[in-house]
Scaffold this active site. Structure first.
Site, PDB file in Angstrom:
ATOM      1  N   ASP A   1      32.544  31.279  32.308  1.00 35.97           N
ATOM      2  CA  ASP A   1      33.477  32.164  33.017  1.00 35.97           C
ATOM      3  C   ASP A   1      33.907  31.446  34.285  1.00 35.97           C
ATOM      4  OD1 ASP A   1      34.831  34.613  33.792  1.00 35.97           O
ATOM      5  OD2 ASP A   1      33.198  34.990  35.190  1.00 35.97           O
ATOM      6  N   SER A   2      34.927  31.990  34.949  1.00 37.26           N
ATOM      7  CA  SER A   2      35.342  31.429  36.237  1.00 37.26           C
ATOM      8  C   SER A   2      34.226  31.573  37.271  1.00 37.26           C
ATOM      9  CB  SER A   2      36.578  32.168  36.744  1.00 37.26           C
ATOM     10  OG  SER A   2      36.240  33.512  37.022  1.00 37.26           O
TER      11      SER A   2
ATOM     12  N   HIS B   1      34.402  40.436  35.415  1.00 39.48           N
ATOM     13  CA  HIS B   1      33.751  40.725  36.695  1.00 39.48           C
ATOM     14  C   HIS B   1      33.643  42.236  36.957  1.00 39.48           C
ATOM     15  CE1 HIS B   1      34.487  36.469  37.612  1.00 39.48           C
ATOM     16  NE2 HIS B   1      33.727  36.601  38.694  1.00 39.48           N
TER      17      HIS B   1
HETATM   18  N1  DGL Z   1      36.089  37.011  34.834  1.00 41.65           N
HETATM   19  C1  DGL Z   1      37.444  36.711  34.737  1.00 41.65           C
HETATM   20  C2  DGL Z   1      38.239  37.409  33.710  1.00 41.65           C
HETATM   21  O1  DGL Z   1      37.654  38.027  32.844  1.00 41.65           O
HETATM   22  C3  DGL Z   1      38.028  35.818  35.735  1.00 41.65           C
HETATM   23  C4  DGL Z   1      38.740  36.408  36.853  1.00 41.65           C
HETATM   24  C5  DGL Z   1      39.183  35.377  37.845  1.00 41.65           C
HETATM   25  O2  DGL Z   1      38.502  34.382  38.050  1.00 41.65           O
HETATM   26  O3  DGL Z   1      40.255  35.617  38.416  1.00 41.65           O
HETATM   27  O4  DGL Z   1      39.438  37.394  33.725  1.00 41.65           O
END
Ligand code: DGL
Length: 261
Positions: A10-11, A185
């Site tokens: 993930d980010s 998130h």
């Molecule tokens: N957890 C992310 C998603 O599901 C990333 C959000 C982000 O880094 O902007 O989109």
């Protein structure tokens, strides 16, 4: 091969909402988690950048022997999953924006979706909406700022409540009864979101469906780990190692190995 680990990325820390669901439903699998917190958020970044990072992270996870990779990020799924599937000969599971179950369940005919800019501008979201929610009023909102709070391990504060009020109030005026958490998130802010949305709104978290899909892909491709392992998962971060360790330990309720990359 079946006892090789599953890779999740993930980010940042959001994919831990998928990890949590995975270990409660598929407990025999070992997991290697990669959180790109040093480069979060992905939401406002360019498609090229997200493809580049997703490719590099995939190479890292494959070098660790992962047999399957979960792209536990809606934004990276939207930007990069088709590229990853073409480039690598490994099964990839992506995030679904959960519009389908919400559209099916709505009684008022209105649903809300919170997500990132990258997710909403990707073709995947538009296609899913057109396919499953054609007759439903879908109110989507880019929920800027929430990812950063989750990355800091913050919840339940007035700044988050203010942001959520700004995003969710217009949806309530349109009488939504389901709200899709379109970013991994956001489940960490479920209590804050529910408080603002009220008890008449059901929150829809796609993590469970993603885990069920992972289980069927593992079974179908003969990759499921049937032996009871003494699983020791590993967590890698490009961000702050102490902060990550604290959050990972509190989410998983045990001490974990967290390494920086
Ligand atoms: N957890 C992310 C998603 O599901 C990333 C959000 C982000 O880094 O902007 O989109």
């Amino acid at each position: 091969m079946s006892d090789s680990p599953i890779g999740i990325f993930d980010s940042g820390l959001g994919g831990l909402s998928v990890y949590k669901e995975l270990i409660s439903h598929i407990p025999n699998e070992q997991v290697i988690y990669f959180g790109d917190s040093g480069n979060a958020p992905y939401g406002p970044k360019s498609t090229d950048y997200i493809i580049k990072r997703s490719t590099e992270i995939t190479e890292f996870l494959l070098a660790k022997g992962c047999k399957l990779i979960i792209v536990a990020c809606n934004t990276a799924t939207a930007a990069a999953i088709s590229h990853l599937r073409t480039k690598f000969d490994t099964p990839f599971i992506g995030m679904e924006p959960a519009i389908k179950p919400a559209a099916k369940a709505t009684k008022t005919g209105s649903i809300g979706v919170l997500g990132t800019q990258g997710t909403f501008s990707g073709g995947h979201y538009q296609n899913t909406k057109a396919k499953y929610a054609n007759n439903v009023n879908v109110i989507y909102r880019v929920a800027t700022g929430l990812v950063e709070y989750v990355e800091q391990g913050e919840k339940n504060n007035i700044y988050i409540a203010e942001l959520l009020t700004k995003y969710i109030k217009p949806m309530l005026l349109e009488n939504i009864d389901h709200l899709v958490l379109g970013c991994t998130h956001y489940p960490f802010l479920s209590d804050d979101i529910q408080k603002v949305a009220g008890s008449g709104v059901t929150l829809v978290n796609p993590a469970n469906a993603v885990v069920r899909h992972t289980l069927s892909v593992l079974k179908m491709s003969g990759l499921i780990n049937t032996s009871k392992s003494n699983r020791q998962d590993e967590f890698f971060t490009t961000g702050d190692i102490e902060k990550t360790k604290r959050i990972v330990d509190s989410i998983t309720m045990r001490m974990n190995i967290v390494k920086s990359v």
